[in-house]
Write a protein that holds these residues in place. Structure first.
Motif, mmCIF file in Angstrom:
data_model
loop_
_atom_site.group_PDB
_atom_site.id
_atom_site.type_symbol
_atom_site.label_atom_id
_atom_site.label_comp_id
_atom_site.label_asym_id
_atom_site.label_seq_id
_atom_site.Cartn_x
_atom_site.Cartn_y
_atom_site.Cartn_z
ATOM 1 N N ASN A 57 119.466 -138.113 11.652
ATOM 2 C CA ASN A 57 120.822 -138.129 12.215
ATOM 3 C C ASN A 57 121.934 -138.180 11.172
ATOM 4 N N TYR A 58 121.779 -137.414 10.099
ATOM 5 C CA TYR A 58 122.842 -137.265 9.107
ATOM 6 C C TYR A 58 123.435 -135.871 9.262
ATOM 7 N N ASP A 59 124.350 -135.761 10.228
ATOM 8 C CA ASP A 59 124.905 -134.463 10.592
ATOM 9 C C ASP A 59 125.603 -133.750 9.442
ATOM 10 N N SER A 60 126.410 -134.467 8.671
ATOM 11 C CA SER A 60 127.161 -133.789 7.609
ATOM 12 C C SER A 60 126.221 -133.246 6.530
ATOM 13 N N PHE A 61 125.202 -134.022 6.172
ATOM 14 C CA PHE A 61 124.233 -133.540 5.189
ATOM 15 C C PHE A 61 123.438 -132.373 5.765
ATOM 16 N N ALA A 62 123.033 -132.486 7.014
ATOM 17 C CA ALA A 62 122.292 -131.397 7.659
ATOM 18 C C ALA A 62 123.105 -130.109 7.635
ATOM 19 N N LYS A 63 124.376 -130.220 7.954
ATOM 20 C CA LYS A 63 125.225 -129.027 7.967
ATOM 21 C C LYS A 63 125.311 -128.405 6.574
ATOM 22 N N SER A 64 125.329 -129.251 5.533
ATOM 23 C CA SER A 64 125.447 -128.725 4.170
ATOM 24 C C SER A 64 124.195 -127.982 3.717
ATOM 25 N N ILE A 65 123.055 -128.267 4.336
ATOM 26 C CA ILE A 65 121.808 -127.605 3.928
ATOM 27 C C ILE A 65 121.312 -126.579 4.945
ATOM 28 N N GLN A 66 122.037 -126.423 6.023
ATOM 29 C CA GLN A 66 121.569 -125.567 7.117
ATOM 30 C C GLN A 66 121.227 -124.150 6.670
ATOM 31 N N LYS A 67 122.011 -123.576 5.807
ATOM 32 C CA LYS A 67 121.792 -122.186 5.397
ATOM 33 C C LYS A 67 121.137 -122.070 4.026
ATOM 34 N N VAL A 68 120.796 -123.191 3.415
ATOM 35 C CA VAL A 68 120.148 -123.162 2.098
ATOM 36 C C VAL A 68 118.692 -122.749 2.282
ATOM 37 N N LYS A 69 118.267 -121.753 1.527
ATOM 38 C CA LYS A 69 116.912 -121.221 1.705
ATOM 39 C C LYS A 69 116.056 -121.309 0.445
ATOM 40 N N THR A 70 116.576 -121.966 -0.614
ATOM 41 C CA THR A 70 115.808 -122.080 -1.852
ATOM 42 C C THR A 70 115.568 -123.548 -2.187
ATOM 43 N N ARG A 71 114.483 -123.811 -2.870
ATOM 44 C CA ARG A 71 114.169 -125.186 -3.270
ATOM 45 C C ARG A 71 115.234 -125.712 -4.218
ATOM 46 N N SER A 72 115.692 -124.883 -5.152
ATOM 47 C CA SER A 72 116.729 -125.326 -6.094
ATOM 48 C C SER A 72 118.028 -125.659 -5.361
ATOM 49 N N GLY A 73 118.368 -124.876 -4.350
ATOM 50 C CA GLY A 73 119.556 -125.163 -3.541
ATOM 51 C C GLY A 73 119.419 -126.471 -2.785
ATOM 52 N N PHE A 74 118.243 -126.703 -2.214
ATOM 53 C CA PHE A 74 117.993 -127.965 -1.514
ATOM 54 C C PHE A 74 118.074 -129.136 -2.476
ATOM 55 N N LEU A 75 117.483 -128.975 -3.651
ATOM 56 C CA LEU A 75 117.526 -130.045 -4.648
ATOM 57 C C LEU A 75 118.956 -130.388 -5.023
ATOM 58 N N GLU A 90 106.327 -124.187 -4.457
ATOM 59 C CA GLU A 90 107.152 -123.194 -3.774
ATOM 60 C C GLU A 90 106.496 -122.804 -2.445
ATOM 61 N N GLU A 91 105.180 -122.732 -2.441
ATOM 62 C CA GLU A 91 104.446 -122.391 -1.221
ATOM 63 C C GLU A 91 104.712 -123.406 -0.113
ATOM 64 N N THR A 92 104.672 -124.685 -0.454
ATOM 65 C CA THR A 92 104.937 -125.726 0.538
ATOM 66 C C THR A 92 106.378 -125.661 1.005
ATOM 67 N N PHE A 93 107.309 -125.501 0.073
ATOM 68 C CA PHE A 93 108.720 -125.395 0.452
ATOM 69 C C PHE A 93 108.919 -124.241 1.431
ATOM 70 N N LEU A 94 108.363 -123.078 1.104
ATOM 71 C CA LEU A 94 108.547 -121.901 1.956
ATOM 72 C C LEU A 94 107.826 -122.020 3.297
ATOM 73 N N GLU A 120 112.234 -118.055 9.804
ATOM 74 C CA GLU A 120 111.949 -118.485 11.173
ATOM 75 C C GLU A 120 112.330 -119.937 11.454
ATOM 76 N N LYS A 121 112.354 -120.771 10.404
ATOM 77 C CA LYS A 121 112.593 -122.192 10.655
ATOM 78 C C LYS A 121 113.122 -122.891 9.408
ATOM 79 N N ASN A 122 113.652 -124.080 9.628
ATOM 80 C CA ASN A 122 114.084 -124.948 8.539
ATOM 81 C C ASN A 122 113.731 -126.379 8.949
ATOM 82 N N ASP A 123 112.495 -126.773 8.646
ATOM 83 C CA ASP A 123 112.007 -128.086 9.062
ATOM 84 C C ASP A 123 112.819 -129.225 8.462
#
Length: 85
Positions: A58-76, A35-39, A45-48
């Motif tokens: 360059n996967y715009d549609s996937f990037a857009k789907s994760i743009q506002k996701v802030k949890t590791r479970s959401g990203f997964l 969780e420390e690494t994810f955060l 401040e950022k979303n690397d």
């Protein structure tokens, strides 16, 4: 989904020393990532991961789907949907 091959200058270098060469590898890595690494990479401040997926991979549609996701479970969840498509 088989994704493009990236060159080492385009790999994602995590602050814990892990290197991801594709979204599939990032997805597998997120399962074990602390969780420390994810955060470190995703915070108010950022979303690397978003930046890497949008501007390097360059996967715009996937990037857009994760743009506002802030949890590791959401990203997964979003990454699993993407790599399973």
């Amino acid at each position: 989904m088989s994704l493009q091959q990236l060159t080492p200058d385009k790999f994602f270098y995590s602050n814990d020393g892990k290197v991801f060469t594709s979204i599939e590898e990032l997805y597998r890595g997120l399962k074990e990532m602390s969780e420390e690494t994810f955060l470190y990479h995703v915070n108010k401040e950022k979303n690397d991961f978003y930046n890497w997926i949008k501007f390097v991979v360059n996967y715009d549609s996937f990037a857009k789907s994760i743009q506002k996701v802030k949890t590791r479970s959401g990203f997964l969840r979003k990454a699993k949907e993407f790599v399973s498509a």
